[in-house]
Design an enzyme around this catalytic site. Structure first.
Site, PDB file in Angstrom:
ATOM      1  N   PRO A 635       0.800  -1.223   0.000  1.00 49.82           N
ATOM      2  CA  PRO A 635       0.000   0.000   0.000  1.00 49.82           C
ATOM      3  C   PRO A 635       0.838   1.280   0.000  1.00 49.82           C
ATOM      4  O   PRO A 635       0.399   2.303  -0.529  1.00 49.82           O
ATOM      5  CB  PRO A 635      -0.826  -0.125   1.290  1.00 49.82           C
ATOM      6  CG  PRO A 635      -0.882  -1.594   1.563  1.00 49.82           C
ATOM      7  CD  PRO A 635       0.435  -2.144   1.098  1.00 49.82           C
ATOM      8  N   GLN A 641       2.590   5.547  -6.336  1.00 52.49           N
ATOM      9  CA  GLN A 641       2.343   5.486  -7.771  1.00 52.49           C
ATOM     10  C   GLN A 641       1.127   6.310  -8.166  1.00 52.49           C
ATOM     11  O   GLN A 641       1.153   7.040  -9.159  1.00 52.49           O
ATOM     12  CB  GLN A 641       2.159   4.032  -8.202  1.00 52.49           C
ATOM     13  CG  GLN A 641       3.448   3.260  -8.313  1.00 52.49           C
ATOM     14  CD  GLN A 641       4.385   3.898  -9.317  1.00 52.49           C
ATOM     15  OE1 GLN A 641       4.168   3.846 -10.518  1.00 52.49           O
ATOM     16  NE2 GLN A 641       5.427   4.539  -8.830  1.00 52.49           N
ATOM     17  N   GLY A 705      -1.839  -3.430 -12.646  1.00 48.04           N
ATOM     18  CA  GLY A 705      -0.819  -2.383 -12.586  1.00 48.04           C
ATOM     19  C   GLY A 705      -1.346  -1.062 -12.073  1.00 48.04           C
ATOM     20  O   GLY A 705      -2.534  -0.749 -12.175  1.00 48.04           O
ATOM     21  N   GLU A 708       0.078   3.599 -14.444  1.00 47.49           N
ATOM     22  CA  GLU A 708      -0.614   4.495 -15.379  1.00 47.49           C
ATOM     23  C   GLU A 708      -1.945   5.038 -14.869  1.00 47.49           C
ATOM     24  O   GLU A 708      -2.313   6.170 -15.160  1.00 47.49           O
ATOM     25  CB  GLU A 708      -0.854   3.771 -16.705  1.00 47.49           C
ATOM     26  CG  GLU A 708       0.203   4.014 -17.754  1.00 47.49           C
ATOM     27  CD  GLU A 708       1.314   2.979 -17.735  1.00 47.49           C
ATOM     28  OE1 GLU A 708       2.192   3.042 -18.600  1.00 47.49           O
ATOM     29  OE2 GLU A 708       1.298   2.105 -16.865  1.00 47.49           O
TER      30      GLU A 708
END
Length: 747
Positions: A635, A641, A705, A708
């Site tokens: 986490p 990210q 993922g 992005e």
């Protein structure tokens, strides 16, 4: 009690190396007799070199050689047709190949000297004359020459049309039709592109490259220069950000390798920040979006047509229109995607390529539709929620977007929103709330990994993937530690080395699923071998146990039903008469599940902006991003990210714009003083929520993922919030003061 590492917040295992400066990057490796290269770039956008005088540069003490198209080694470009792993269809750019100029900033010479300062000074003495030809860098002026690419880049073909979008739009009582555009953006990672090539003798080289795939670099070098894999060792253990700019080998790599092979000595070529604007970027795109709906908000038609730019030598493509076919339930959908050539370098994949661009148009149009309908923007999206991937007809492998909408709205306080534009104000600032949806592919690629357990209880895992700052070192360490029941301090993860087992480039948000699965499989094989030794020991307490009934904890193999019955790792290996257990395994996505399901990460983004009505200054004061991404391995790094992606989205919405002087055919703000990116003062409250989502079809470890998804939809949410605050719709990003004031004055 043994605590598992996967799913727990863990600090980066490479964090200390980075903050103390011990982590070395491509331009920080040294070697005896290391020479320095400096690139000379073209001053025109199209034409040819008629003469190039290097005599003054060669006369500078300390200059070793000046390479041009006239004297480059003939060994270069042995394989004319070679394309790197992620190249689009076409002919890849070849530095110093001939006298032709294809774009402004093209490398035309390399000065190699004993140190960088000498090389830079000598480069200023290279005299070039050109025969210029007429160039074109304005996409709008060539849009009528747009074409459907004859060869489609893998995965980039628009979905087939369904229904009759034209008729559906014409019959829709409520319609929105508008043009949208996002400015060209350059990647600008913290670490500039560089390559240090160490001459090992006998034609062998060790290459330190700023790259997202060391084996892609290795393959590029061997094909272009006719070397064997054994002659080329590529390393990139640390990458200071890339955002896609490191997917393809850039020209500094070719120049450094060429010079090292010709001079038979070590050479480094580092690009300046200005030169970082002379290659890949997020492309321009002219988007026409039309949406029709019934008065109850049910969508009747979606039309999304895009013309995007590419270079004159490659057909770069990305999925811009595909999201309009998938995001919402609609029976009539038509999309087109065409390219138009301009005289620049080929655009490239930049964080979530295509998705922030296409979703900006779609999510802005949905917002506009909500106001025409008098319907809450969130309610409109829920009314048209897609239960399946309507572009393919496949069910989603998992989709918790409804939960993301709910949790994000609750945390943001969306129910307190006053629906009318310009209805919320504090002091001299107008307050606006906007939201948007996000969607990105959840992929897995074939990847191999090696695991080595030694008798001292230490484990090393390795795969050739990259860590571009995402936390790959850390999550692979967590996965491996849990597999063998070891503390993380006993595990070492290795990446970024061409000698490690195969991995594709690190991109597309597939690294965690791909490398994580490969490491899991390799560690499981080590587990099985180790368990076999433990069970075969004379008088073993595990003699009749099955591997599914034991746990690996704290350096021991113990019965789940009775932890007092155990065998230590060391005792098992002594019994097996081995000092190390090594396994290499390959993980591949399930072809059956790929054929049956569509895999995507989803998000719901809520943004608050405050706009100074007199100055037109926009501040993003709050963002809540709720993300459904399967299992979250860590986490702490996962949140980082998403934070980074949201900041990227703020930049897209309000700051980032590569400004082209079409008369010169050159990007003019080629530095990070004039190319604006969000600074600390531009980033206020960002809250990340991870929605619980069970994923069991895309990969064995259940992850999607995160690299992005944080940017997708963020710019749209901010632009929608600006409209709610001001009543002015800005359809061309970034929303700068001049654009906002211009629209206001026109009202």
């Amino acid at each position: 009690m043994y605590e598992t590492h996967v799913g727990s917040p863990r600090s980066r295992v490479d964090g200390k190396l980075k903050v103390t400066g011990a982590a070395r990057y491509a331009a920080e490796y040294t070697a005896p007799d290391l020479a320095q290269g400096y690139v000379v770039n073209s001053a025109i956008a199209k034409g040819r070199i008629t003469s190039i005088d290097i005599s003054a540069a060669m006369a500078v003490p300390g200059v070793i050689q000046v390479f041009t198209h006239q004297n480059r080694p003939r060994t270069a470009w042995r394989s004319k047709a070679y394309q790197d792993e992620v190249a689009p269809p076409g002919t890849p750019f070849r530095p110093l190949y001939d006298e032709k100029i294809l774009y402004s900033g093209q490398p035309i010479a390399l000065v190699v000297a004993e140190d960088f300062e000498i090389a830079r000074y000598a480069a200023s003495l290279v005299r070039v004359t050109y025969e210029a030809e007429g160039h074109q860098t304005d996409l709008e002026k060539v849009r009528m020459q747009a074409y459907k690419p004859p060869k489609t880049r893998s995965g980039m073909a628009p979905a087939p049309d369904r229904g009759d979008a034209e008729a559906g739009f014409g019959a829709s009582p409520v319609r929105v039709s508008a043009d949208y555009r996002i400015a060209i953006e350059h990647h600008n990672p913290m670490e500039p592109h560089a390559a240090t090539v160490v001459w090992d003798g006998d034609g062998k080289i060790t290459v330190y490259d700023k790259i997202q795939g060391v084996q892609n670099t290795q393959s590029y070098i061997t094909h272009v220069f006719g070397l064997s894999q054994d002659d080329v060792h590529v390393l990139s253990p640390f990458v200071g950000g890339a955002f896609g700019s490191g997917l393809r080998p850039q020209y500094q790599l070719f120049l450094a390798v060429m010079a090292a092979l010709e001079l038979k000595r070590s050479v480094r070529v580092t690009l300046t920040r200005d030169q970082m604007f002379t290659f890949t970027y997020r492309p321009d795109g002219l988007q026409e979006m039309s949406i029709g709906a019934n008065p109850d908000g049910m969508l009747q038609a979606i039309r999304h047509d895009v013309v995007s730019n590419t270079s004159t030598f490659e057909d770069y493509q990305e999925m811009i229109v595909g999201w309009s076919s998938m995001m919402y339930h609609c029976e009539n959908v038509s999309t087109t995607y065409k390219l138009a050539q301009i005289d620049t370098y080929t655009p490239g994949d930049m964080r979530a390529p295509g998705a922030p661009t296409g979703m900006f148009a779609l999510e802005s149009a949905m917002d506009e539709l909500s106001y025409k309908l008098g319907m809450d923007p969130l309610q409109l999206r829920l009314r048209n929620y897609a239960e399946i991937d309507e572009a393919t007809g496949k069910p989603f492998s998992s989709k918790e977007l409804r939960a993301a909408y709910q949790l994000g709205a609750e945390r943001f306080g969306w129910s307190k929103r006053s629906p009318e534009p310009r209805s919320m104000k504090e002091g001299r600032e107008l307050v606006g709330w906007g939201m948007a949806s996000g969607m990105w592919e959840a992929q897995m690629q074939k990847t191999s990994a090696r695991a080595v357990l030694t008798i001292d209880g230490k484990l090393e895992v390795g795969t050739a993937t990259a860590d571009i700052g995402t936390g790959t070192y850390t999550i692979l360490t967590q996965i491996a530690a849990d597999a063998l029941g070891l503390p993380m301090e006993k595990v070492t993860a290795k990446v970024g080395d061409s000698k490690l087992p195969f991995s594709p480039v690190e991109g597309g948000s597939w690294a965690a699923a791909s490398a994580g699965t490969a490491v899991t499989l390799a560690c499981n094989t080590v587990r099985e071998t180790l368990f076999g030794y433990a069970r075969g020991m004379e008088g073993s307490p595990l003699a009749n146990a099955e591997i599914g009934r034991v746990a690996f904890r704290d350096g021991r193999i113990e019965l789940v039903s009775d932890p007092t019955r155990f065998v230590t790792i060391q005792d098992a290996m002594v019994a097996g008469k081995v000092h190390r257990i090594e396994a290499e395994e390959t993980g591949s996505p399930s072809r059956i599940n790929q054929a049956r399901y569509s895999g995507f990460t989803h998000s719901a983004i809520f943004a608050e902006v405050r706009v100074d009505e007199e100055l037109g200054r926009v501040r993003v004061t709050r963002v809540v991003d709720a993300v459904a991404a399967g299992k979250i391995l860590n986490p702490k790094t996962a949140r980082s990210q998403i934070l980074g992606g949201v900041v990227f989205g703020i930049g897209m919405a309000l700051h980032e714009e590569s400004m082209m002087d079409h008369h010169l055919g050159r990007f003019m703000n080629h530095n990070i003083a004039e190319y604006h990116i969000p600074a600390n003062a531009d980033v206020e409250g960002i809250e990340v929520i991870f929605v619980e989502e069970h994923e069991d079809k895309l990969n064995p470890i259940g992850v999607k993922g995160l690299g992005e998804i944080g940017i997708v939809g963020t710019a749209a949410a901010i632009a929608n919030a600006v409209y709610h605050a001001t009543g002015k719709r800005i359809r061309h990003l970034p929303i700068t003061v001049d654009r906002l004031l211009k629209v206001r004055d026109a009202a």
